[in-house]
Design a protein around this motif. Structure first.
Motif, PDB file in Angstrom:
ATOM      1  N   ALA A 170       0.835  -1.205   0.000  1.00 13.82           N
ATOM      2  CA  ALA A 170       0.000   0.000   0.000  1.00 13.82           C
ATOM      3  C   ALA A 170       0.870   1.255   0.000  1.00 13.82           C
ATOM      4  N   HIS A 171       2.182   1.109   0.220  1.00  9.86           N
ATOM      5  CA  HIS A 171       3.073   2.279   0.319  1.00  9.86           C
ATOM      6  C   HIS A 171       4.191   2.109  -0.704  1.00  9.86           C
ATOM      7  N   GLY A 172       5.411   1.875  -0.256  1.00 17.48           N
ATOM      8  CA  GLY A 172       6.546   1.837  -1.190  1.00 17.48           C
ATOM      9  C   GLY A 172       6.582   0.609  -2.071  1.00 17.48           C
ATOM     10  N   ASP A 227     -14.907  -4.925  -8.071  1.00 20.77           N
ATOM     11  CA  ASP A 227     -15.627  -5.879  -7.219  1.00 20.77           C
ATOM     12  C   ASP A 227     -14.952  -5.910  -5.848  1.00 20.77           C
ATOM     13  N   LYS A 228     -15.631  -5.366  -4.839  1.00 21.94           N
ATOM     14  CA  LYS A 228     -15.034  -5.227  -3.500  1.00 21.94           C
ATOM     15  C   LYS A 228     -14.648  -6.566  -2.878  1.00 21.94           C
ATOM     16  N   ASN A 229     -15.268  -7.636  -3.353  1.00 18.47           N
ATOM     17  CA  ASN A 229     -14.957  -8.947  -2.750  1.00 18.47           C
ATOM     18  C   ASN A 229     -13.688  -9.565  -3.320  1.00 18.47           C
ATOM     19  N   LYS A 273      -6.730  -4.461  -6.271  1.00 17.01           N
ATOM     20  CA  LYS A 273      -6.696  -2.997  -6.405  1.00 17.01           C
ATOM     21  C   LYS A 273      -5.967  -2.614  -7.670  1.00 17.01           C
ATOM     22  N   LEU A 274      -6.273  -1.447  -8.166  1.00 19.30           N
ATOM     23  CA  LEU A 274      -5.520  -0.939  -9.301  1.00 19.30           C
ATOM     24  C   LEU A 274      -4.259  -0.312  -8.715  1.00 19.30           C
ATOM     25  N   MET A 275      -3.162  -1.037  -8.771  1.00 18.77           N
ATOM     26  CA  MET A 275      -1.932  -0.564  -8.131  1.00 18.77           C
ATOM     27  C   MET A 275      -1.402   0.661  -8.883  1.00 18.77           C
ATOM     28  N   GLY A 276      -0.844   1.610  -8.108  1.00 17.59           N
ATOM     29  CA  GLY A 276      -0.359   2.844  -8.715  1.00 17.59           C
ATOM     30  C   GLY A 276      -1.457   3.866  -8.893  1.00 17.59           C
ATOM     31  N   PHE A 277      -2.637   3.561  -8.395  1.00 16.51           N
ATOM     32  CA  PHE A 277      -3.764   4.504  -8.438  1.00 16.51           C
ATOM     33  C   PHE A 277      -4.229   4.790  -7.022  1.00 16.51           C
ATOM     34  N   GLY A 278      -4.638   6.026  -6.786  1.00 20.06           N
ATOM     35  CA  GLY A 278      -5.190   6.393  -5.489  1.00 20.06           C
ATOM     36  C   GLY A 278      -4.104   6.868  -4.548  1.00 20.06           C
ATOM     37  N   HIS A 279      -4.489   7.716  -3.641  1.00 18.83           N
ATOM     38  CA  HIS A 279      -3.542   8.249  -2.664  1.00 18.83           C
ATOM     39  C   HIS A 279      -4.321   8.776  -1.473  1.00 18.83           C
ATOM     40  N   ARG A 280      -3.764   8.600  -0.285  1.00 13.21           N
ATOM     41  CA  ARG A 280      -4.444   9.079   0.905  1.00 13.21           C
ATOM     42  C   ARG A 280      -4.657  10.600   0.868  1.00 13.21           C
ATOM     43  N   VAL A 281      -3.714  11.328   0.302  1.00  7.38           N
ATOM     44  CA  VAL A 281      -3.810  12.797   0.333  1.00  7.38           C
ATOM     45  C   VAL A 281      -4.228  13.378  -1.022  1.00  7.38           C
ATOM     46  N   GLU A 323     -16.372   5.654 -14.310  1.00  3.33           N
ATOM     47  CA  GLU A 323     -17.140   6.268 -13.223  1.00  3.33           C
ATOM     48  C   GLU A 323     -16.609   5.895 -11.835  1.00  3.33           C
ATOM     49  N   TYR A 324     -16.200   4.619 -11.654  1.00  2.00           N
ATOM     50  CA  TYR A 324     -15.715   4.147 -10.343  1.00  2.00           C
ATOM     51  C   TYR A 324     -14.549   5.019  -9.861  1.00  2.00           C
ATOM     52  N   PHE A 325     -13.578   5.242 -10.752  1.00  4.57           N
ATOM     53  CA  PHE A 325     -12.370   5.982 -10.370  1.00  4.57           C
ATOM     54  C   PHE A 325     -12.634   7.481 -10.311  1.00  4.57           C
ATOM     55  N   GLN A 379     -15.514   9.031  -9.603  1.00  7.13           N
ATOM     56  CA  GLN A 379     -16.296   9.325  -8.391  1.00  7.13           C
ATOM     57  C   GLN A 379     -15.424   9.355  -7.140  1.00  7.13           C
ATOM     58  N   ARG A 380     -14.477   8.420  -7.063  1.00  6.38           N
ATOM     59  CA  ARG A 380     -13.631   8.301  -5.870  1.00  6.38           C
ATOM     60  C   ARG A 380     -12.367   9.154  -5.960  1.00  6.38           C
ATOM     61  N   LYS A 381     -12.254   9.943  -6.997  1.00  5.46           N
ATOM     62  CA  LYS A 381     -11.084  10.806  -7.227  1.00  5.46           C
ATOM     63  C   LYS A 381      -9.779  10.012  -7.156  1.00  5.46           C
ATOM     64  N   PRO A 427      -3.571   8.413 -11.064  1.00  6.50           N
ATOM     65  CA  PRO A 427      -2.290   7.708 -10.955  1.00  6.50           C
ATOM     66  C   PRO A 427      -1.405   8.384  -9.906  1.00  6.50           C
ATOM     67  N   ASN A 428      -0.702   7.603  -9.110  1.00  2.54           N
ATOM     68  CA  ASN A 428       0.268   8.170  -8.170  1.00  2.54           C
ATOM     69  C   ASN A 428       1.684   7.995  -8.736  1.00  2.54           C
ATOM     70  N   VAL A 429       2.670   8.428  -7.982  1.00  2.00           N
ATOM     71  CA  VAL A 429       4.057   8.460  -8.478  1.00  2.00           C
ATOM     72  C   VAL A 429       4.540   7.086  -8.959  1.00  2.00           C
TER      73      VAL A 429
HETATM   74  N1  ACO Z   1      -8.034   0.503  -6.666  1.00  2.00           N
HETATM   75  C1  ACO Z   1      -9.359   0.337  -6.441  1.00  2.00           C
HETATM   76  N2  ACO Z   1     -10.066   1.020  -5.532  1.00  2.00           N
HETATM   77  C2  ACO Z   1      -9.405   1.901  -4.787  1.00  2.00           C
HETATM   78  C3  ACO Z   1      -8.021   2.120  -4.945  1.00  2.00           C
HETATM   79  C4  ACO Z   1      -7.333   1.397  -5.923  1.00  2.00           C
HETATM   80  N3  ACO Z   1      -6.026   1.569  -6.143  1.00  2.00           N
HETATM   81  N4  ACO Z   1      -7.627   3.070  -4.059  1.00  2.00           N
HETATM   82  C5  ACO Z   1      -8.707   3.409  -3.365  1.00  2.00           C
HETATM   83  N5  ACO Z   1      -9.789   2.708  -3.803  1.00  2.00           N
HETATM   84  C6  ACO Z   1     -11.171   2.848  -3.347  1.00  2.00           C
HETATM   85  C7  ACO Z   1     -11.354   2.344  -1.931  1.00  2.00           C
HETATM   86  O1  ACO Z   1     -11.665   0.959  -1.926  1.00  2.00           O
HETATM   87  C8  ACO Z   1     -12.498   3.202  -1.469  1.00  2.00           C
HETATM   88  O2  ACO Z   1     -13.678   2.698  -2.047  1.00  2.00           O
HETATM   89  P1  ACO Z   1     -15.111   2.822  -1.265  1.00  2.00           P
HETATM   90  O3  ACO Z   1     -15.300   4.276  -0.994  1.00  2.00           O
HETATM   91  O4  ACO Z   1     -16.082   2.247  -2.212  1.00  2.00           O
HETATM   92  O5  ACO Z   1     -14.935   1.997  -0.021  1.00  2.00           O
HETATM   93  C9  ACO Z   1     -12.240   4.537  -2.136  1.00  2.00           C
HETATM   94  O6  ACO Z   1     -11.466   4.230  -3.308  1.00  2.00           O
HETATM   95  C10 ACO Z   1     -11.530   5.558  -1.316  1.00  2.00           C
HETATM   96  O7  ACO Z   1     -10.256   5.097  -0.977  1.00  2.00           O
HETATM   97  P2  ACO Z   1      -9.596   5.572   0.369  1.00  2.00           P
HETATM   98  O8  ACO Z   1     -10.165   4.727   1.449  1.00  2.00           O
HETATM   99  O9  ACO Z   1      -9.748   7.049   0.531  1.00  2.00           O
HETATM  100  O10 ACO Z   1      -8.103   5.237   0.112  1.00  2.00           O
HETATM  101  P3  ACO Z   1      -7.002   5.253   1.267  1.00  2.00           P
HETATM  102  O11 ACO Z   1      -6.596   6.652   1.520  1.00  2.00           O
HETATM  103  O12 ACO Z   1      -7.430   4.443   2.436  1.00  2.00           O
HETATM  104  O13 ACO Z   1      -5.841   4.450   0.548  1.00  2.00           O
HETATM  105  C11 ACO Z   1      -4.066   3.938  -0.869  1.00  2.00           C
HETATM  106  C12 ACO Z   1      -4.867   5.060  -0.221  1.00  2.00           C
HETATM  107  C13 ACO Z   1      -3.580   2.955   0.197  1.00  2.00           C
HETATM  108  C14 ACO Z   1      -2.863   4.528  -1.560  1.00  2.00           C
HETATM  109  C15 ACO Z   1      -4.988   3.214  -1.882  1.00  2.00           C
HETATM  110  O14 ACO Z   1      -5.441   4.133  -2.852  1.00  2.00           O
HETATM  111  C16 ACO Z   1      -4.304   2.038  -2.554  1.00  2.00           C
HETATM  112  O15 ACO Z   1      -4.228   0.957  -1.964  1.00  2.00           O
HETATM  113  N6  ACO Z   1      -3.746   2.251  -3.797  1.00  2.00           N
HETATM  114  C17 ACO Z   1      -3.048   1.194  -4.472  1.00  2.00           C
HETATM  115  C18 ACO Z   1      -1.659   1.026  -3.896  1.00  2.00           C
HETATM  116  C19 ACO Z   1      -0.728   2.176  -4.284  1.00  2.00           C
HETATM  117  O16 ACO Z   1      -0.627   2.540  -5.447  1.00  2.00           O
HETATM  118  N7  ACO Z   1      -0.009   2.695  -3.275  1.00  2.00           N
HETATM  119  C20 ACO Z   1       0.976   3.751  -3.481  1.00  2.00           C
HETATM  120  C21 ACO Z   1       0.589   4.981  -2.724  1.00  2.00           C
HETATM  121  S1  ACO Z   1       1.682   6.298  -3.129  1.00  2.00           S
HETATM  122  C22 ACO Z   1       3.081   5.965  -2.285  1.00  2.00           C
HETATM  123  O17 ACO Z   1       3.151   5.325  -1.266  1.00  2.00           O
HETATM  124  C23 ACO Z   1       4.282   6.531  -2.900  1.00  2.00           C
END
Ligand code: ACO
Length: 428
Positions: free
Chosen positions: A263-265, A293-295, A299-307, A351-353, A355-357, A360-362
């Motif tokens: 989930a991090h590095g 599919d939540k079950n 995850k789509l790795m490299g997508f999404g970020h806590r901030v 729409e899934y991505f 809606q959840r903003k 791609p992350n770094v």
């Molecule tokens: N693929 C699919 N769904 C995702 C993803 C993803 N990569 N990231 C978040 N979501 C979904 C969550 O399941 C959640 O769905 P819900 O609202 O239906 O329950 C929604 O998007 C919101 O996500 P958050 O809970 O706000 O995400 P969180 O801040 O807890 O997690 C994280 C952030 C860990 C980076 C996550 O996006 C993730 O696991 N990404 C994939 C791993 C990744 O690329 N990590 C690198 C981060 S950058 C770094 O460390 C340099």
């Protein structure tokens, strides 16, 4: 006028100061809550909690802004050397020419490892993950520099910071060499930080290693893009461990452990594995269906970020660098890059991505660049750790030097049993 926030519970009301930083959201200082209202705040994962003051890095996740000591990441990645960024993060200002020369000299004269540290590598299995080797060896440095344990002495702190930053490329490259069964290559004083890493990683004892300027520029940029990212999981781990007064080498080993997770590095490694698993563009829809599919647990790795709830500014630079590096290396039509770009396009219009903003992350592109450079997948996260050591050390130093610094000790909402009586084993 001091802004305040008011909280009432029943008859009791408490006013808490609202504090403003230079940039970013205000924070409510809730330290009075337990004493005056007998409650704590509840924030699992600390997503809404500022755990410290810091002058090092600013992120605006909504606007996709990242500043180090006020300088935009794009400008640093474009114009600075990694050594300048190290100096900036550690000392707060960009170095003058004189300071830069002297700093580079200090760094280069601390790159060697104690010869006994070589023995540590032999203790690992040849197929050990390099992150395991990194974690163990950096922790072991604390046994070699006990003077660093007295962190109340500013000169010790400075020296520990320099040692960590200067030695981490040597340890990282040797971790790789060990897993390959190749001879360790020693650092060279005529090379810069990025070049030295490449030389120790790819050099052989039997021939002189020629630096490829394209590769060293790309490594320089990758290091800058990963140097610091305010209070992320691994940095918070380093701060938390450091808050007890622990030896800084041990604290950075804790940061390496935290960084390792996917989930991090570990995400850069996971991105490449994911792309390899998807294989071809035709498989993207079925893969994305799994992701949604939540079950499935996929995850789509490299997508999404806590901030970042907008484009990660580092991802934009990384994407550009990726095209440059592949072009300069003469790699045309890289199937993984094509697949990554298609995946990015499809996800960004899904729409899934949206809606959840989720953007791609770094790490979405860094793996592709590293692979093109001949760096094996297992070394992606170690390279991230190498770069982030500068951030960890700068944040650790800032914390220790903060007046009134206290041990970090979060509280909890207890949801277990209320008190109950012990039952002897024969009666359970
Ligand atoms: N693929 C699919 N769904 C995702 C993803 C993803 N990569 N990231 C978040 N979501 C979904 C969550 O399941 C959640 O769905 P819900 O609202 O239906 O329950 C929604 O998007 C919101 O996500 P958050 O809970 O706000 O995400 P969180 O801040 O807890 O997690 C994280 C952030 C860990 C980076 C996550 O996006 C993730 O696991 N990404 C994939 C791993 C990744 O690329 N990590 C690198 C981060 S950058 C770094 O460390 C340099």
């Amino acid at each position: 006028m001091q802004k305040v926030a008011t909280i009432s519970i029943g008859e009791k009301t408490v006013e808490m100061p609202v504090i403003s930083g230079t940039l970013g959201q205000d924070v409510i200082d809730i330290r009075k809550l337990p004493a005056e209202l007998n409650v704590f705040s509840f924030d699992p994962g600390y997503g809404e909690t500022a755990s410290c003051n810091s002058k090092i890095t600013f992120i605006n996740g909504e606007k996709g802004i990242l500043l180090h000591r006020g300088y935009p990441i794009g400008q640093l990645a474009e114009h600075a050397s990694f050594e300048e960024v190290i100096y900036l993060l550690l000392h707060g200002e960009l170095p003058t020419e004189k300071e830069y020369k002297s700093f580079k000299h200090t760094l280069i004269t601390h790159t060697l490892l104690h010869e006994q540290i070589r023995n540590f590598f032999n203790g690992f299995r040849r197929d050990a993950h390099p992150m395991a080797i990194l974690c163990g060896t950096v922790g072991a440095l604390s046994a070699f520099y006990p003077d660093a344990s007295d962190i109340t002495v500013p000169a010790h702190r400075e020296l520990a910071a320099i040692r960590l930053i200067a030695k981490i490329p040597t340890i990282t490259a040797w971790a790789y060499k060990y897993t390959q069964g190749e001879a360790f290559i020693y650092p060279r004083n005529d090379l810069n930080y990025a070049e030295n890493f490449l030389s120790m990683m790819f050099g052989l004892r039997s021939e002189e290693y020629r630096i490829n300027p394209i590769l060293s520029r790309a490594i320089n940029r990758i290091l800058i893009l990963h140097a610091d990212h305010e209070q992320n999981a691994s940095t918070s781990t380093v701060r938390l461990a450091g808050s007890t007064g622990a030896n800084p080498f041990a604290c950075v080993a804790a940061g390496i452990a935290a960084l390792w997770g996917p989930a991090h590095g570990g995400a850069n490694e996971a991105v490449l594995k994911m792309l390899t698993h998807i294989g071809k563009k035709e498989n993207i829809p079925s893969f994305l269906a799994q992701v949604k599919d939540k079950n499935s647990g996929v995850k789509l790795m490299g997508f999404g970020h806590r901030v970042y709830k907008n484009f990660d500014p580092r991802a934009k630079i990384m994407q550009k660098t990726c095209h440059e590096v592949l072009a300069e290396l003469g790699i045309k039509d890289d199937p993984l890059l094509d697949l990554a770009m298609e995946l990015e396009n499809v996800a960004l219009s899904d729409e899934y991505f949206v809606q959840r903003k989720l953007y791609p992350n770094v790490d979405f592109y860094s793996g592709i660049i590293l692979k093109a450079m001949g760096i094996p997948t297992s070394m992606f996260t170690p390279l991230f750790a190498l770069a982030r050591t500068t951030g960890w050390v700068s944040q650790w130093k800032e914390m220790i030097e903060e007046p009134g610094q206290r041990i970090s000790r979060p509280r909890q909402l207890y949801t277990g049993y209320a008190e109950r009586q012990f039952v002897p084993i024969e009666k359970r």
